[in-house]
Motif scaffolding. Structure first.
Motif, mmCIF file in Angstrom:
data_model
loop_
_atom_site.group_PDB
_atom_site.id
_atom_site.type_symbol
_atom_site.label_atom_id
_atom_site.label_comp_id
_atom_site.label_asym_id
_atom_site.label_seq_id
_atom_site.Cartn_x
_atom_site.Cartn_y
_atom_site.Cartn_z
ATOM 1 N N LEU A 318 0.929 -1.504 0.187
ATOM 2 C CA LEU A 318 0.094 -0.393 -0.023
ATOM 3 C C LEU A 318 0.547 1.030 0.066
ATOM 4 C CD1 LEU A 318 -3.415 1.247 0.399
ATOM 5 C CD2 LEU A 318 -2.991 0.742 2.801
ATOM 6 N N LEU A 319 2.085 1.402 0.762
ATOM 7 C CA LEU A 319 2.434 2.282 0.546
ATOM 8 C C LEU A 319 3.122 2.687 -0.306
ATOM 9 C CD1 LEU A 319 3.882 2.462 4.398
ATOM 10 C CD2 LEU A 319 2.675 4.045 4.331
ATOM 11 N N PHE A 320 3.696 1.350 -1.025
ATOM 12 C CA PHE A 320 5.157 1.657 -2.160
ATOM 13 C C PHE A 320 3.824 1.924 -3.049
ATOM 14 C CE2 PHE A 320 8.460 -0.641 -0.054
ATOM 15 C CZ PHE A 320 9.810 -0.278 -0.641
ATOM 16 N N PHE A 321 2.556 1.662 -3.404
ATOM 17 C CA PHE A 321 1.974 2.129 -4.411
ATOM 18 C C PHE A 321 1.462 3.581 -4.506
ATOM 19 C CE2 PHE A 321 -2.374 3.602 -5.420
ATOM 20 C CZ PHE A 321 -2.795 2.576 -6.955
ATOM 21 N N CYS A 322 1.327 4.302 -3.402
ATOM 22 C CA CYS A 322 0.917 5.225 -2.992
ATOM 23 C C CYS A 322 2.475 6.441 -3.103
ATOM 24 C CB CYS A 322 0.602 5.737 -1.362
ATOM 25 S SG CYS A 322 -1.114 4.589 -0.859
ATOM 26 N N PHE A 323 3.480 6.005 -2.619
ATOM 27 C CA PHE A 323 4.567 6.122 -2.908
ATOM 28 C C PHE A 323 5.005 6.821 -4.707
ATOM 29 C CE2 PHE A 323 9.023 5.744 -4.342
ATOM 30 C CZ PHE A 323 8.967 6.247 -4.145
ATOM 31 N N GLY A 324 4.339 5.724 -5.921
ATOM 32 C CA GLY A 324 4.757 5.096 -6.792
ATOM 33 C C GLY A 324 3.200 5.726 -7.601
ATOM 34 N N ALA A 325 2.816 6.516 -7.138
ATOM 35 C CA ALA A 325 1.269 7.120 -7.848
ATOM 36 C C ALA A 325 2.084 9.039 -7.544
ATOM 37 C CB ALA A 325 0.428 6.912 -6.834
ATOM 38 N N SER A 326 2.459 8.786 -6.256
ATOM 39 C CA SER A 326 3.202 10.103 -6.159
ATOM 40 C C SER A 326 4.440 10.702 -6.587
ATOM 41 C CB SER A 326 2.609 10.872 -4.897
ATOM 42 O OG SER A 326 3.929 10.077 -4.111
ATOM 43 N N ALA A 327 5.116 9.576 -6.927
ATOM 44 C CA ALA A 327 6.589 10.436 -7.896
ATOM 45 C C ALA A 327 6.884 9.495 -8.896
ATOM 46 C CB ALA A 327 6.953 8.827 -7.020
ATOM 47 N N THR A 328 5.731 10.233 -9.376
ATOM 48 C CA THR A 328 5.590 9.966 -11.411
ATOM 49 C C THR A 328 6.814 11.587 -11.681
ATOM 50 O OG1 THR A 328 4.342 9.914 -13.242
ATOM 51 C CG2 THR A 328 3.228 11.295 -11.553
ATOM 52 N N TYR A 329 6.920 11.123 -12.425
ATOM 53 C CA TYR A 329 7.558 12.490 -12.665
ATOM 54 C C TYR A 329 7.606 13.057 -14.361
ATOM 55 C CZ TYR A 329 10.467 7.817 -14.703
ATOM 56 O OH TYR A 329 11.169 6.135 -14.767
ATOM 57 N N VAL A 330 6.499 12.551 -15.167
ATOM 58 C CA VAL A 330 6.020 12.984 -15.850
ATOM 59 C C VAL A 330 5.453 14.492 -15.987
ATOM 60 C CG1 VAL A 330 3.835 12.837 -15.152
ATOM 61 C CG2 VAL A 330 3.576 12.830 -17.466
ATOM 62 N N LEU A 331 5.915 15.150 -15.239
ATOM 63 C CA LEU A 331 5.682 16.654 -15.146
ATOM 64 C C LEU A 331 6.804 17.518 -15.835
ATOM 65 C CD1 LEU A 331 3.316 17.041 -11.955
ATOM 66 C CD2 LEU A 331 2.920 17.476 -14.259
ATOM 67 N N ALA A 332 7.916 16.733 -14.926
ATOM 68 C CA ALA A 332 8.865 17.158 -15.691
ATOM 69 C C ALA A 332 9.116 17.492 -17.379
ATOM 70 C CB ALA A 332 10.325 16.314 -15.092
ATOM 71 N N PHE A 333 8.210 16.490 -18.104
ATOM 72 C CA PHE A 333 8.595 16.725 -19.735
ATOM 73 C C PHE A 333 7.706 17.046 -20.090
ATOM 74 C CE2 PHE A 333 10.167 12.152 -18.235
ATOM 75 C CZ PHE A 333 11.598 11.866 -18.640
ATOM 76 N N VAL A 334 6.269 17.198 -19.247
ATOM 77 C CA VAL A 334 5.202 18.576 -20.079
ATOM 78 C C VAL A 334 5.854 19.360 -19.515
ATOM 79 C CG1 VAL A 334 2.902 18.875 -19.450
ATOM 80 C CG2 VAL A 334 3.280 16.263 -19.220
ATOM 81 N N MET A 335 6.278 19.681 -18.462
ATOM 82 C CA MET A 335 6.580 21.302 -18.808
ATOM 83 C C MET A 335 7.945 20.970 -19.535
ATOM 84 S SD MET A 335 6.873 23.910 -17.290
ATOM 85 C CE MET A 335 6.343 23.990 -15.055
ATOM 86 N N ILE A 336 9.145 20.174 -20.245
ATOM 87 C CA ILE A 336 9.788 20.766 -20.914
ATOM 88 C C ILE A 336 9.145 20.849 -22.072
ATOM 89 C CG2 ILE A 336 10.078 18.882 -21.670
ATOM 90 C CD1 ILE A 336 13.042 21.529 -20.933
ATOM 91 N N ARG A 337 8.014 20.249 -22.742
ATOM 92 C CA ARG A 337 7.540 20.436 -23.770
ATOM 93 C C ARG A 337 7.322 22.216 -23.557
ATOM 94 N NH1 ARG A 337 5.953 22.006 -27.652
ATOM 95 N NH2 ARG A 337 4.707 20.954 -28.712
ATOM 96 N N ARG A 338 6.685 22.168 -22.760
ATOM 97 C CA ARG A 338 5.581 23.542 -22.537
ATOM 98 C C ARG A 338 7.056 25.225 -22.641
ATOM 99 N NH1 ARG A 338 1.569 25.628 -18.182
ATOM 100 N NH2 ARG A 338 0.206 25.234 -19.199
ATOM 101 N N LEU A 339 7.745 24.816 -22.189
ATOM 102 C CA LEU A 339 8.984 25.695 -22.487
ATOM 103 C C LEU A 339 10.007 25.488 -24.079
ATOM 104 C CD1 LEU A 339 10.729 25.045 -19.218
ATOM 105 C CD2 LEU A 339 8.962 27.182 -19.890
ATOM 106 N N THR A 340 9.543 24.601 -24.800
ATOM 107 C CA THR A 340 10.704 24.007 -25.827
ATOM 108 C C THR A 340 9.864 24.087 -27.221
ATOM 109 O OG1 THR A 340 11.600 22.986 -24.687
ATOM 110 C CG2 THR A 340 12.020 22.503 -27.122
ATOM 111 N N ALA A 341 10.527 24.783 -28.413
ATOM 112 C CA ALA A 341 9.643 24.788 -29.934
ATOM 113 C C ALA A 341 9.872 23.444 -29.858
ATOM 114 C CB ALA A 341 11.044 25.467 -30.993
#
Length: 419
Positions: A318-341
């Protein structure tokens, strides 16, 4: 007309599936040492430091190649590079299954990392070429979700497979799957979308060094890369290398249950959290708040995992599942797409991925180094080194610290440009 519409959907989806499945495949290879830890310790006479070196070899080549792979993908397209990468991973996995040498095993692990360096970048480049821009956040999340399912397969399913095959035979089977995937990559993936001729015609291809310079000269890209450095490393170091050993040595949980908790549940959590956070950031038109909250949540759950006095298989899962669900790094790639041509998207993704893998390689080795420094010399009946609870507590404290630093010292300085 109806047939043309179907074809225009079928081809992009088929290409996305091939690239995403390779990302799943390389994720399975990435986390497999966590489950094969006992077999690898015995086969190559490893201690924690040697295991840290072996595991981190993947991340060193992966990190080093991210920028050039991104630039090559922007310049030449994904088809040939993706096919080569899949075959390199498959061939290196086969060689790893054959070797008896620790040095050669590290070389094979290094080459697997080199091939894996193409997976995520190729997938996001295909999304950028073949799908509308509004789908980028969601499909990026889906890519990470599919990839992390590969890590989930590298948990209990891989552990259960060891009851039927020895680890070398298992790697041979995985290598064969890679060969089939390489053939599909060559047959299905296309470099150009005829509807986007103005963006992808051969005379518009960006030059290699222009791609690199345009990405690395912007301070905001470095901040997003630094965020990725701090939030990716703990998931790879714990979910991909040390989590199973921590649960078996500290809490006496069986390897099957520990594999389910530390590997499978972590990455199932990420598989659910990645598209959800990508979708949420798109709906809110905000990246920073989800980035901040996910880092804080991950730090809290990691602290509970490491320092709770007792854990059973269910509680750990249960704890590892909650850790994984909140530890995703997808937003780094979504942010870099927003900043880049758009034309530099693969290079920008490669830059962020490079920073994240540098963090993973360093942290994976550092934890092993700390464990060996504090080791009292105890070994199991099989001659495998044993580590005390105190050694794990001290060595793993850096994991929640990484998320705390990302939340309070990095995210506040990122500029969330609006589309």
């Amino acid at each position: 007309m109806q047939t043309q519409k179907k074809q225009s959907l079928i081809l992009p989806i088929a290409m996305f599936c091939v690239a995403a499945f390779f990302y799943l495949y390389e994720f399975l290879l990435r986390v497999s040492p966590n489950v094969l830890e006992k077999e690898l310790f015995q086969a190559f006479g490893m201690d924690a430091r040697a295991f840290g070196v072996f595991t981190s070899c993947y991340y060193w080549s992966y990190a080093a190649l991210q920028l050039p792979v991104g630039a090559w993908t922007d310049k030449y397209g994904p088809r040939r590079l993706l096919t080569f990468a899949v075959l390199l991973c498959a061939g290196s996995t086969y060689l790893l299954a054959m070797t008896e040498s620790f040095f050669l095993s590290c070389v094979c692990r290094f080459l697997i990392g080199a091939g894996s360096a193409f997976a995520f970048i190729s997938c996001l480049k295909i999304i950028n070429i073949w799908f509308d821009a509004k789908w980028f956040p969601f499909l990026t999340g889906m890519t990470l979700a599919i990839g992390t399912l590969g890590a989930a397969v590298g948990g209990q399913p891989l552990s259960l497979a060891l009851h039927f095959y020895d680890w070398r035979s298992l790697l041979n089977i995985i290598s064969g799957v890679g060969l089939v995937l390489g053939i599909l990559s060559w047959l299905l993936v296309k470099d150009k979308n005829p509807i986007k001729k103005e963006q992808h015609s051969s005379n518009k291809r960006p030059k290699f060094f222009r791609c690199l310079l345009d990405v690395i000269k912007h301070p905001q890209n470095w901040l997003v890369g630094l965020y990725a450095f701090f939030v990716t490393a703990p998931t790879d170091a714990f979910g991909g290398a040390w989590g199973v050993k921590f649960l078996t040595d500290v809490h006496g949980i069986s390897r099957n249950d520990a594999s389910t908790a530390a590997v499978t549940m972590t990455f199932i959590g990420m598989a659910i959290g990645s598209p959800l956070l990508g979708w949420m950031s798109g709906r809110l038109n905000s990246r920073k708040w989800p980035m901040l909250l996910s880092s804080i949540s991950a730090a809290i759950f990691l602290t509970l995992i490491i320092y709770l006095p007792t854990l059973n298989g269910l509680g750990a899962s249960l704890l590892f599942f909650c850790f994984g669900a909140s530890a995703t790094y997808v937003l780094a790639f979504v942010m870099i797409r927003r900043l880049t041509a758009s034309i530099y998207v693969a290079t920008a993704v490669g830059f962020v991925n490079m920073m994240s893998m540098i963090g993973s390689s360093l942290l994976t080795y550092i934890i092993g180094w700390f464990l060996d420094v504090m080791r009292a010399g105890a070994v199991s009946e099989l001659g495998i080194p044993l580590y005390s609870i105190n050694a794990f507590h001290i060595s793993l404290v850096v994991l929640p610290v990484f998320y705390t630093v990302s939340a309070f010292l990095v995210v506040p300085f990122i500029r969330d440009n609006k589309d």
